[in-house]
Write a protein that holds these residues in place. Structure first.
Motif, PDB file in Angstrom:
ATOM      1  N   TRP A 190       0.756  -1.099  -0.001  1.00 51.56           N
ATOM      2  CA  TRP A 190       0.144  -0.017  -0.090  1.00 51.56           C
ATOM      3  C   TRP A 190       0.865   1.241   0.010  1.00 51.56           C
ATOM      4  CZ3 TRP A 190      -3.767  -1.736   4.426  1.00 51.56           C
ATOM      5  CH2 TRP A 190      -4.638  -2.712   4.099  1.00 51.56           C
ATOM      6  N   PRO A 191       0.804   2.001  -0.906  1.00 42.58           N
ATOM      7  CA  PRO A 191       1.603   3.511  -1.172  1.00 42.58           C
ATOM      8  C   PRO A 191       1.647   4.297   0.129  1.00 42.58           C
ATOM      9  CG  PRO A 191      -0.183   3.590  -2.791  1.00 42.58           C
ATOM     10  CD  PRO A 191      -0.105   2.258  -2.100  1.00 42.58           C
ATOM     11  N   GLY A 192       0.702   4.193   1.175  1.00 40.05           N
ATOM     12  CA  GLY A 192       0.399   5.181   2.032  1.00 40.05           C
ATOM     13  C   GLY A 192       1.399   4.766   3.231  1.00 40.05           C
ATOM     14  N   PHE A 193       2.246   3.470   3.039  1.00 37.16           N
ATOM     15  CA  PHE A 193       2.907   3.242   4.390  1.00 37.16           C
ATOM     16  C   PHE A 193       4.516   3.820   3.833  1.00 37.16           C
ATOM     17  CE2 PHE A 193       0.522  -0.701   4.949  1.00 37.16           C
ATOM     18  CZ  PHE A 193       0.193  -0.466   6.478  1.00 37.16           C
ATOM     19  N   PRO A 194       5.003   4.368   4.801  1.00 38.60           N
ATOM     20  CA  PRO A 194       6.389   4.824   4.617  1.00 38.60           C
ATOM     21  C   PRO A 194       7.421   3.506   4.124  1.00 38.60           C
ATOM     22  CG  PRO A 194       5.486   5.868   6.468  1.00 38.60           C
ATOM     23  CD  PRO A 194       4.604   4.844   6.117  1.00 38.60           C
ATOM     24  N   SER A 195       8.240   3.630   3.351  1.00 36.76           N
ATOM     25  CA  SER A 195       8.887   2.374   2.955  1.00 36.76           C
ATOM     26  C   SER A 195       9.694   1.849   3.826  1.00 36.76           C
ATOM     27  CB  SER A 195       9.962   2.974   1.808  1.00 36.76           C
ATOM     28  OG  SER A 195      10.725   3.943   1.956  1.00 36.76           O
ATOM     29  N   ASN A 196      10.249   2.738   4.909  1.00 39.04           N
ATOM     30  CA  ASN A 196      11.272   2.172   5.984  1.00 39.04           C
ATOM     31  C   ASN A 196      10.104   1.337   6.833  1.00 39.04           C
ATOM     32  OD1 ASN A 196       9.944   4.500   6.742  1.00 39.04           O
ATOM     33  ND2 ASN A 196      11.494   4.401   8.640  1.00 39.04           N
ATOM     34  N   LEU A 197       8.961   1.833   7.070  1.00 36.21           N
ATOM     35  CA  LEU A 197       8.180   1.088   8.159  1.00 36.21           C
ATOM     36  C   LEU A 197       7.654  -0.251   7.430  1.00 36.21           C
ATOM     37  CD1 LEU A 197       6.401   1.220  10.733  1.00 36.21           C
ATOM     38  CD2 LEU A 197       4.973   2.241   9.240  1.00 36.21           C
ATOM     39  N   ILE A 255      -1.881   3.184  10.504  1.00 33.78           N
ATOM     40  CA  ILE A 255      -3.182   3.348   9.834  1.00 33.78           C
ATOM     41  C   ILE A 255      -4.049   3.972  10.791  1.00 33.78           C
ATOM     42  CG2 ILE A 255      -5.223   2.097   8.968  1.00 33.78           C
ATOM     43  CD1 ILE A 255      -3.442  -0.331   8.152  1.00 33.78           C
ATOM     44  N   ALA A 256      -3.896   3.830  12.173  1.00 33.84           N
ATOM     45  CA  ALA A 256      -4.653   4.438  13.107  1.00 33.84           C
ATOM     46  C   ALA A 256      -4.340   5.843  13.188  1.00 33.84           C
ATOM     47  CB  ALA A 256      -4.664   3.741  14.458  1.00 33.84           C
ATOM     48  N   GLU A 257      -3.130   6.239  13.010  1.00 37.29           N
ATOM     49  CA  GLU A 257      -2.718   7.618  12.956  1.00 37.29           C
ATOM     50  C   GLU A 257      -3.079   8.414  11.751  1.00 37.29           C
ATOM     51  OE1 GLU A 257       1.751   9.816  12.456  1.00 37.29           O
ATOM     52  OE2 GLU A 257       1.610   7.741  13.682  1.00 37.29           O
ATOM     53  N   LYS A 258      -2.938   7.665  10.594  1.00 36.52           N
ATOM     54  CA  LYS A 258      -3.282   8.224   9.331  1.00 36.52           C
ATOM     55  C   LYS A 258      -4.776   8.367   9.302  1.00 36.52           C
ATOM     56  CE  LYS A 258      -1.313   8.973   6.005  1.00 36.52           C
ATOM     57  NZ  LYS A 258      -0.470  10.303   5.523  1.00 36.52           N
ATOM     58  N   LEU A 259      -5.385   7.486   9.655  1.00 32.35           N
ATOM     59  CA  LEU A 259      -6.896   7.701   9.815  1.00 32.35           C
ATOM     60  C   LEU A 259      -7.553   8.074  11.103  1.00 32.35           C
ATOM     61  CD1 LEU A 259      -7.796   4.705   7.082  1.00 32.35           C
ATOM     62  CD2 LEU A 259      -7.431   7.158   6.789  1.00 32.35           C
ATOM     63  N   PRO A 305      -6.038   2.215   1.143  1.00 33.00           N
ATOM     64  CA  PRO A 305      -6.972   2.427   2.532  1.00 33.00           C
ATOM     65  C   PRO A 305      -6.657   3.726   3.304  1.00 33.00           C
ATOM     66  CG  PRO A 305      -6.268   0.132   2.228  1.00 33.00           C
ATOM     67  CD  PRO A 305      -5.664   0.893   1.286  1.00 33.00           C
ATOM     68  N   MET A 306      -5.351   4.194   3.210  1.00 26.96           N
ATOM     69  CA  MET A 306      -5.146   5.326   4.140  1.00 26.96           C
ATOM     70  C   MET A 306      -5.500   6.671   3.151  1.00 26.96           C
ATOM     71  SD  MET A 306      -1.374   4.237   5.599  1.00 26.96           S
ATOM     72  CE  MET A 306      -1.240   2.690   4.325  1.00 26.96           C
ATOM     73  N   ASN A 307      -6.017   6.720   2.165  1.00 30.12           N
ATOM     74  CA  ASN A 307      -6.655   7.729   1.409  1.00 30.12           C
ATOM     75  C   ASN A 307      -8.012   8.008   1.733  1.00 30.12           C
ATOM     76  OD1 ASN A 307      -3.974   8.874   0.561  1.00 30.12           O
ATOM     77  ND2 ASN A 307      -4.168   7.553  -1.308  1.00 30.12           N
ATOM     78  N   LEU A 308      -8.859   6.792   2.487  1.00 32.24           N
ATOM     79  CA  LEU A 308     -10.259   6.805   2.376  1.00 32.24           C
ATOM     80  C   LEU A 308     -10.632   7.975   3.408  1.00 32.24           C
ATOM     81  CD1 LEU A 308     -10.943   2.945   3.092  1.00 32.24           C
ATOM     82  CD2 LEU A 308     -11.350   4.424   1.111  1.00 32.24           C
TER      83      LEU A 308
END
Length: 340
Positions: A170-177, A302-306, A269-272
């Motif tokens: 999912w592109p919303g994840f930082p690559s390092n995470l 995810i909880a932080e982004k949404l 999902p992180m753009n919802l």
């Protein structure tokens, strides 16, 4: 070596490659040689059938109506949450169903996150669950809930994701995470997911070849932590329906699940956006800190982004906490339905 011998060898190689890479046809329920049809099914818009079970109070008198989405390698029989005492007390009607290719639901070679969400909408319509219903998805079924939030949010009264499986791409994840979480998986699972995401046409071969280790989840030896092993010891007698889940073949059930879940999604999902901005419903995500299958770090992000998702993190809980913990079942239902 003569050209005739070379031709014969090439033909033999092509025949081997075809058998190795091409999955067998599924054993469709009700077809010649296929499993018998037992239990109710609905006929979908494209002619496929979806098998389901009903639990709890009759829908005619139910105050709340829930569609339950099962996880990887399971089926409509995965409905342990229906054993909560709150089901009768609160007047809850629950519908569980076999996702496409599982149990007695026809395979869908074109299955996507969106198509399964539309299947759920049609299931709700045909069973007359009303204009809105609740959705609960466990593990791999949590990915289906993301699809429902994207494509049929107007039909939802609320949603709960229980230890939902994530897609590391999912592109919303930082690559390092996402990279760090990815490498927490067993090496054979890292390779299995690479194949699924980058070369899905190799999935059947990869999961049937004898040279390299297969996915630990498919072989039944996933990274269960101590809390999960305790749960498994409690529910060992209730796992008799595992053969039912894949009776139509592994490709259209387990392999297809992996390709859809870890393939390329058409949304992140992180753009919802919050589907319940009017506060007439809520979304909840439940996850255990000791989950060895889905790293908790990704759920926290995810909880932080949404922030509109109500995140519930359970200490000392593994991936299967909702199977045997009655207090967790009660909390999931009461929080989703009443906000308590």
């Amino acid at each position: 070596m003569s050209w005739k011998v070379i031709v014969v060898l090439l033909i033999g190689l092509l025949a081997w490659a075809y058998q190795a890479f091409c999955p067998p046809s599924p054993r469709i329920c009700g077809s010649a040689g296929g499993p018998a049809i037992e239990g109710p099914r609905i006929k979908l818009r494209d002619g496929r059938h979806l098998a389901y079970m009903e639990h709890g109070v009759p829908k005619e008198i139910a105050k709340y109506k829930i569609i339950l989405v099962h996880g990887f390698g399971s089926s409509k029989h995965e409905a342990s949450i229906a054993t909560s005492e709150l089901v009768e007390k609160m007047g809850i009607h629950i519908v569980s169903f076999d996702r496409p290719g599982y149990g007695q639901s026809d395979p869908d070679p074109k299955r996507t996150i969106k198509s399964t969400a539309l299947d759920i909408e049609e299931l709700g319509d045909q069973l007359e669950l009303g204009p809105k219903f609740y959705i609960i998805g466990n593990s791999m079924g949590g990915q289906v809930v993301w699809g429902c939030l994207k494509y049929i949010s107007h039909r939802l009264a609320g949603a709960a994701l229980i230890a939902p499986v994530v897609n590391y791409w999912w592109p919303g994840f930082p690559s390092n995470l996402s990279t760090e979480a990815y490498y927490q998986q067993f090496p054979q699972d890292q390779w299995a997911l690479r194949v699924v995401h980058r070369a899905p046409w190799l999935v059947y071969w990869w999961n049937t070849q004898k040279w390299f280790p297969h996915s630990s989840v498919i072989t039944g030896k996933p990274n269960f932590t101590a809390p999960d092993l305790k749960v498994l010891a409690k529910i060992a007698g209730s796992l008799a329906n595992r053969g039912y889940a894949t009776q139509q073949g592994l490709y259209e059930s387990l392999h297809r699940d992996m390709m859809v879940g870890f393939g390329r999604w058409d949304f992140d999902p992180m753009n919802l956006e919050n589907p319940f901005a009017d506060r007439e419903g809520s979304v909840h995500l439940w996850h255990g800190t000791e989950d060895g299958l889905v790293p908790v770090s990704l759920q926290r992000y995810i909880a932080e982004k949404l922030p509109w998702i109500q995140y519930h993190e359970l200490p000392n809980a593994g991936h299967m906490f909702a199977y045997a913990d009655n207090s967790a079942k009660d909390a999931i239902l009461s929080t989703l339905l009443t906000g308590d």
